[in-house]
Design a protein around this motif. Structure first.
Motif, short mmCIF file in Angstrom:
data_model
loop_
_atom_site.label_atom_id
_atom_site.label_comp_id
_atom_site.label_asym_id
_atom_site.label_seq_id
_atom_site.Cartn_x
_atom_site.Cartn_y
_atom_site.Cartn_z
N GLY A 24 41.62 34.41 68.03
CA GLY A 24 41.61 35.34 69.10
C GLY A 24 42.30 36.58 68.99
N LYS A 25 43.43 36.53 68.02
CA LYS A 25 44.27 37.67 67.97
C LYS A 25 43.65 38.77 66.98
N ILE A 26 42.51 38.38 66.43
CA ILE A 26 41.88 39.55 65.40
C ILE A 26 41.07 40.40 66.21
N SER A 27 41.39 41.83 66.00
CA SER A 27 40.74 42.85 66.64
C SER A 27 39.32 42.74 66.42
N GLY A 28 38.38 42.65 67.61
CA GLY A 28 36.86 42.52 67.27
C GLY A 28 36.39 41.25 67.48
N VAL A 29 37.35 40.27 67.44
CA VAL A 29 36.81 38.77 67.29
C VAL A 29 36.72 38.35 68.63
N LYS A 30 35.73 37.41 69.00
CA LYS A 30 35.37 36.75 70.21
C LYS A 30 35.51 35.30 69.87
N VAL A 31 36.18 34.32 70.65
CA VAL A 31 36.05 32.97 70.36
C VAL A 31 35.88 32.11 71.67
N LYS A 32 35.16 31.13 71.78
CA LYS A 32 34.80 30.17 72.63
C LYS A 32 35.03 28.89 71.87
N SER A 33 35.07 27.74 72.60
CA SER A 33 35.20 26.53 72.08
C SER A 33 34.60 25.48 73.22
N ALA A 34 33.96 24.37 72.70
CA ALA A 34 33.43 23.38 73.61
C ALA A 34 34.07 21.92 73.03
N VAL A 35 34.53 21.10 73.87
CA VAL A 35 35.06 19.92 73.41
C VAL A 35 34.48 18.83 73.98
N LEU A 36 34.36 17.56 73.36
CA LEU A 36 33.70 16.50 74.01
C LEU A 36 34.83 15.25 73.30
N PRO A 37 35.12 14.32 74.16
CA PRO A 37 35.93 13.21 73.40
C PRO A 37 35.11 12.33 72.42
N ILE A 38 35.62 11.88 71.59
CA ILE A 38 34.91 11.30 70.46
C ILE A 38 34.53 10.07 70.90
N ASN A 39 35.25 8.99 71.42
CA ASN A 39 35.24 7.69 72.15
C ASN A 39 36.33 7.28 72.75
N GLU A 40 36.42 5.98 73.40
CA GLU A 40 37.50 5.71 74.06
C GLU A 40 38.48 4.97 73.16
N ASN A 41 38.15 4.47 72.05
CA ASN A 41 39.08 3.93 71.14
C ASN A 41 39.81 4.70 70.09
#
Length: 89
Positions: free
Chosen positions: A70-87
């Motif tokens: 995100g600190k790079i000029s001209g770059v846009k960043v988004k992320s999506a997160v999911l848990p892998i599983n409970e254990n």
């Protein structure tokens, strides 16, 4: 306490043909061991390129990757997160 490992998708957009590409590649190569897969989609007609990266990380690692990008000029960043599983395996 062990950190919860999650699966995340990071979407990175940057101008096609810009120096940002080299900076993006430099940063993501530092975290290559966390990658599960990636895709690069150039869109010359729109003047931008998009990288999509699937990673297996904890939230600190995800924050480090997206923060650097995100600190790079001209770059846009988004992320999506999911848990892998409970254990956490």
């Amino acid at each position: 306490m062990q950190k919860l490992i999650r699966m995340a998708f990071i979407l990175i957009s940057f101008p096609t043909g810009s120096r940002a590409f080299l900076e993006v590649v430099s940063i993501i190569s530092k975290f290559e061991s966390l990658f599960l897969g990636s895709i690069h989609v150039p869109s010359p007609e729109k003047g931008e390129s998009v990288f999509g990266i699937l990673v297996k990380v904890d939230t600190d690692q995800l924050g480090a990757i997206t923060g650097m990008l995100g600190k790079i000029s001209g770059v846009k960043v988004k992320s999506a997160v999911l848990p892998i599983n409970e254990n956490n395996s």
